[in-house]
Design a protein around this motif. Structure first.
Motif, PDB file in Angstrom:
ATOM      1  N   SER A   1       0.818  -1.107  -0.079  1.00  0.00           N
ATOM      2  CA  SER A   1      -0.177   0.034   0.179  1.00  0.00           C
ATOM      3  C   SER A   1       0.830   1.131   0.156  1.00  0.00           C
ATOM      4  N   GLY A   2       0.478   2.429  -0.525  1.00  0.00           N
ATOM      5  CA  GLY A   2       1.262   3.692  -0.438  1.00  0.00           C
ATOM      6  C   GLY A   2       2.329   3.620  -1.444  1.00  0.00           C
ATOM      7  N   LEU A   3       3.342   4.042  -1.057  1.00  0.00           N
ATOM      8  CA  LEU A   3       4.450   4.405  -2.050  1.00  0.00           C
ATOM      9  C   LEU A   3       5.631   4.248  -1.253  1.00  0.00           C
ATOM     10  N   ARG A   4       6.920   3.948  -1.973  1.00  0.00           N
ATOM     11  CA  ARG A   4       8.318   3.727  -1.139  1.00  0.00           C
ATOM     12  C   ARG A   4       9.397   4.478  -1.977  1.00  0.00           C
ATOM     13  N   TYR A   5      10.048   4.904  -1.229  1.00  0.00           N
ATOM     14  CA  TYR A   5      11.134   5.502  -2.011  1.00  0.00           C
ATOM     15  C   TYR A   5      12.345   4.590  -1.971  1.00  0.00           C
ATOM     16  N   ASP A   6      12.731   4.006  -3.284  1.00  0.00           N
ATOM     17  CA  ASP A   6      13.560   2.725  -3.404  1.00  0.00           C
ATOM     18  C   ASP A   6      14.970   3.022  -3.740  1.00  0.00           C
ATOM     19  N   GLY A   7      15.520   4.316  -3.694  1.00  0.00           N
ATOM     20  CA  GLY A   7      16.663   4.972  -3.848  1.00  0.00           C
ATOM     21  C   GLY A   7      16.928   5.419  -5.047  1.00  0.00           C
ATOM     22  N   GLN A   8      18.182   5.566  -5.424  1.00  0.00           N
ATOM     23  CA  GLN A   8      18.824   6.651  -6.780  1.00  0.00           C
ATOM     24  C   GLN A   8      19.231   5.259  -7.734  1.00  0.00           C
ATOM     25  N   PHE A   9      18.887   5.751  -9.026  1.00  0.00           N
ATOM     26  CA  PHE A   9      19.009   4.874 -10.270  1.00  0.00           C
ATOM     27  C   PHE A   9      19.657   5.903 -11.044  1.00  0.00           C
ATOM     28  N   ARG A  10      20.353   5.253 -12.263  1.00  0.00           N
ATOM     29  CA  ARG A  10      20.878   6.161 -13.341  1.00  0.00           C
ATOM     30  C   ARG A  10      20.027   5.606 -14.949  1.00  0.00           C
ATOM     31  N   VAL A  11      19.962   6.737 -15.556  1.00  0.00           N
ATOM     32  CA  VAL A  11      19.426   6.246 -16.868  1.00  0.00           C
ATOM     33  C   VAL A  11      20.712   5.912 -17.640  1.00  0.00           C
TER      34      VAL A  11
ATOM     35  N   LEU B   1      16.744   2.157 -16.543  1.00  0.00           N
ATOM     36  CA  LEU B   1      17.442   2.612 -15.232  1.00  0.00           C
ATOM     37  C   LEU B   1      17.926   1.677 -14.616  1.00  0.00           C
ATOM     38  N   VAL B   2      19.290   1.721 -13.917  1.00  0.00           N
ATOM     39  CA  VAL B   2      19.647   0.763 -13.122  1.00  0.00           C
ATOM     40  C   VAL B   2      20.166   1.413 -11.664  1.00  0.00           C
ATOM     41  N   THR B   3      20.145   0.505 -10.680  1.00  0.00           N
ATOM     42  CA  THR B   3      20.231   1.068  -9.560  1.00  0.00           C
ATOM     43  C   THR B   3      21.679   1.569  -9.206  1.00  0.00           C
ATOM     44  N   LEU B   4      21.934   2.383  -8.372  1.00  0.00           N
ATOM     45  CA  LEU B   4      23.163   2.748  -8.034  1.00  0.00           C
ATOM     46  C   LEU B   4      23.699   1.994  -6.884  1.00  0.00           C
ATOM     47  N   ASP B   5      22.929   1.300  -6.115  1.00  0.00           N
ATOM     48  CA  ASP B   5      23.643   0.514  -4.908  1.00  0.00           C
ATOM     49  C   ASP B   5      23.730  -0.886  -4.926  1.00  0.00           C
ATOM     50  N   GLY B   6      22.940  -1.569  -5.934  1.00  0.00           N
ATOM     51  CA  GLY B   6      23.126  -2.720  -6.167  1.00  0.00           C
ATOM     52  C   GLY B   6      22.446  -3.653  -5.165  1.00  0.00           C
ATOM     53  N   ALA B   7      21.438  -3.073  -4.494  1.00  0.00           N
ATOM     54  CA  ALA B   7      20.613  -3.928  -3.569  1.00  0.00           C
ATOM     55  C   ALA B   7      19.080  -3.685  -3.813  1.00  0.00           C
ATOM     56  N   ASP B   8      18.358  -4.692  -3.728  1.00  0.00           N
ATOM     57  CA  ASP B   8      16.977  -4.683  -3.773  1.00  0.00           C
ATOM     58  C   ASP B   8      16.170  -4.328  -2.751  1.00  0.00           C
ATOM     59  N   LEU B   9      15.178  -3.647  -2.970  1.00  0.00           N
ATOM     60  CA  LEU B   9      14.050  -3.313  -1.870  1.00  0.00           C
ATOM     61  C   LEU B   9      13.015  -4.468  -1.920  1.00  0.00           C
ATOM     62  N   PRO B  10      12.899  -5.371  -1.233  1.00  0.00           N
ATOM     63  CA  PRO B  10      11.773  -6.284  -1.248  1.00  0.00           C
ATOM     64  C   PRO B  10      10.459  -5.555  -0.805  1.00  0.00           C
TER      65      PRO B  10
END
Length: 287
Positions: free
Chosen positions: A117-127, A146-155
């Motif tokens: 539910s709602g929304l979640r900020y999942d970090g910085q990505f690069r185009v 876009l690819v994540t900058l930190d290499g970790a997924d948010l479940p």
């Protein structure tokens, strides 16, 4: 040009959740109350991925994001072509400038990666890429990888659980580019740009870049072989990847905005270029 804030917003680290768009706007993590892209021709700060476009693809640490415009919000179907303007131009600009983009996922997105539910900020990505194609509804859409900058997924957040999502370690798959292929093409052309003829010299020797005609990786899946590679100077590499120049069916390099002839693509008998890949580039990258 609007005042833009790139990167994390103090007080709202990756994993922060928001009950609705009003709360998200108040945080300035994504400022518009409506609209999936916060940006303009000068760049894009953030995007929201919430299932609003049928062509979106979510892979967790990587997104294939559909640009804005031509969408019926009631049906979530495309009813008109998209243009490389407004936020779409901003995402393309962010690729050229290397600026990070904040990614927010909403409950309407892919359930494997989205909050319940709602929304979640999942970090910085690069185009890392942008192109256009005909979408599922038959209209032209602009797409951005876009690819994540930190290499970790948010479940996904479990139902009823509030607060930042727990991060988990993941294995990130990266494309392995063949150094042998790139060096071989550059040696064949003596490090001379196939578009402008420039041969850059540095204290360490000549320098050129190997440009894949059909990009590697999703969703292009171009082959890492010499026939899919051009030897270009840095300027023409950027222009080619951005769709500012293209090679027509006769082997002439042209300016995309005016289609004026720049000159013939410089070739070598030792380097065969696949015309199918050049056609793919024209179809997907030239506005």
């Amino acid at each position: 040009m609007a005042d833009r804030t790139y990167g994390d917003i103090p007080g709202f680290p990756a994993g922060t959740t928001f009950v609705n768009r009003a709360a998200l706007t108040a945080s300035k993590v994504h400022r518009p109350l409506q609209g999936g892209i916060c940006g303009g021709i000068d760049g894009a700060e953030s995007i929201v991925v919430s299932g609003g476009y049928v062509d979106d693809e979510d892979y967790g640490d990587e997104l294939v994001y559909t640009g804005q415009g031509g969408n019926d919000p009631a049906t979530k179907r495309q009813v008109a072509d998209q243009e490389l303007t407004r936020g779409n131009a901003g995402l393309a600009r962010s690729q050229l400038d290397g600026r990070p983009v904040r990614v927010i996922r909403g409950a309407g997105g892919d359930p494997k990666y989205s909050p319940a539910s709602g929304l979640r900020y999942d970090g910085q990505f690069r185009v890392v890429d942008h192109w256009h194609e005909t979408g599922k509804d038959g209209f032209r859409i602009w797409r951005f990888r876009l690819v994540t900058l930190d290499g970790a997924d948010l479940p996904p957040l479990p139902s009823g659980v509030a607060g930042p999502a727990e991060r988990v370690a993941t294995v990130v798959q990266r494309l392995i580019r063949s150094t042998k292929v790139a060096v071989g093409v550059k040696l064949t052309h003596d490090f001379t740009c196939q578009v402008c003829g420039l041969r850059l010299m540095t204290p360490a020797g000549p320098y050129a870049e190997a440009a894949h005609i059909r990009a590697l990786g999703r969703p292009h899946d171009g082959p890492d072989v010499p026939s899919n590679v051009l030897c270009l100077c840095p300027n023409d590499h950027v222009r080619f990847d951005a769709g500012s120049i293209y090679v027509d069916a006769t082997g002439v390099v042209r300016d995309s905005s005016s289609h004026a002839e720049i000159g013939p693509l410089r070739t070598s008998p030792a380097h065969t270029i696949n015309p199918t890949q050049l056609a793919y580039h024209r179809e997907h990258h030239v506005p």
